[in-house]
Scaffold this active site. Sequence first.
Site, PDB file in Angstrom:
ATOM      1  N   GLY A 241       0.793  -1.224   0.000  1.00  0.00           N
ATOM      2  CA  GLY A 241       0.000   0.000   0.000  1.00  0.00           C
ATOM      3  C   GLY A 241       0.820   1.266   0.000  1.00  0.00           C
ATOM      4  O   GLY A 241       0.257   2.365   0.045  1.00  0.00           O
TER       5      GLY A 241
ATOM      6  N   LYS B 121       4.414   1.469  -4.292  1.00  0.00           N
ATOM      7  CA  LYS B 121       5.494   0.979  -5.163  1.00  0.00           C
ATOM      8  C   LYS B 121       4.974   0.200  -6.365  1.00  0.00           C
ATOM      9  O   LYS B 121       5.510   0.329  -7.470  1.00  0.00           O
ATOM     10  CB  LYS B 121       6.499   0.154  -4.364  1.00  0.00           C
ATOM     11  CG  LYS B 121       5.988  -1.111  -3.732  1.00  0.00           C
ATOM     12  CD  LYS B 121       7.076  -1.780  -2.891  1.00  0.00           C
ATOM     13  CE  LYS B 121       6.622  -3.145  -2.408  1.00  0.00           C
ATOM     14  NZ  LYS B 121       5.409  -3.102  -1.575  1.00  0.00           N
TER      15      LYS B 121
ATOM     16  N   GLU C 266       8.882  -7.155  -7.850  1.00  0.00           N
ATOM     17  CA  GLU C 266       8.814  -8.243  -6.854  1.00  0.00           C
ATOM     18  C   GLU C 266       9.251  -9.572  -7.488  1.00  0.00           C
ATOM     19  O   GLU C 266       8.698 -10.629  -7.205  1.00  0.00           O
ATOM     20  CB  GLU C 266       7.388  -8.371  -6.295  1.00  0.00           C
ATOM     21  CG  GLU C 266       6.860  -7.130  -5.598  1.00  0.00           C
ATOM     22  CD  GLU C 266       7.398  -6.967  -4.175  1.00  0.00           C
ATOM     23  OE1 GLU C 266       8.299  -7.734  -3.792  1.00  0.00           O
ATOM     24  OE2 GLU C 266       6.932  -6.071  -3.471  1.00  0.00           O
TER      25      GLU C 266
END
Length: 279
Positions: free
Chosen positions: A43, A46, A166
Amino acid sequence: MKEPIISIRRVNFRYPEQTQYALKEITLDVMKGEWLAIVGHNGSGKSTLAKMLNGLHYPEDGQVTICSYPLKEECVWDIRKRLGMVFQNPDNQFVGTTVQDDVAFGLENNGVPYDVMEERVKNSLQRVGMADFLNQEPHHLSGGQKQRVAIAGIIALQPDIILLDEATSMLDPRGREEVLSTVRQLKEEQDLTVISITHDLEEASRADRIIVLNEGTVYSQGTPQEIFQMNEELIKLGLDVPFPIKLSETLRLQGFKIMSNHLTEEELVKEVWTYNFKK
């Protein structure tokens, strides 16, 4: 001094039907040839920023410039040719029945001639250490191998920037190390710009510079050493500092001579040996 390859100025963005901004007055530069890590809790903004850099979102106001192109609909395909994105789940990225088919997919879509495509596929797989897996079916690969093939598919397109969204979060420690070592080697060989979007500060410690996002704003930025001095602040922001940093602090509290917080276990072991045990 290197010039910015990405420039973001006073950017605001919010999702439809939401009153809160996901990005608020974001201003930052990404320098050509650097490895920049953008970190933050869930949140923090990013992932929204990652999607914006790939042209999936556009600013509500402010300006984004990537490789001299303004982020607008008429320029988005030019930007995507220069910025390649590696996603979180490697299983969701494969479209080919073999490793070489998958790496060739983007080249085929861009109309690259067959002889050039064949050379680029072999060269890119060799660069990520996967040249022996040309005819392997992707589902037989480990997680780290899959992500290295995904990176090969990106570098075959010869972008200026690689964005890791990620990209190591679903990998085991060995697979994570394989991918990060591969990215570091490619960056140094080709002067690539690397942007790592992550919540993992151990991954971020590999970068040249770190930007910390919090509630859609730039909270702090600096080198890994500078950022990790904010130990307690990072924990309050929902981020977990790397294990070597924690261990450095614990050993110092136990009376060991530890002169600084170390980013790697190897550096920490060397200092412990030098100042505490070596005679």
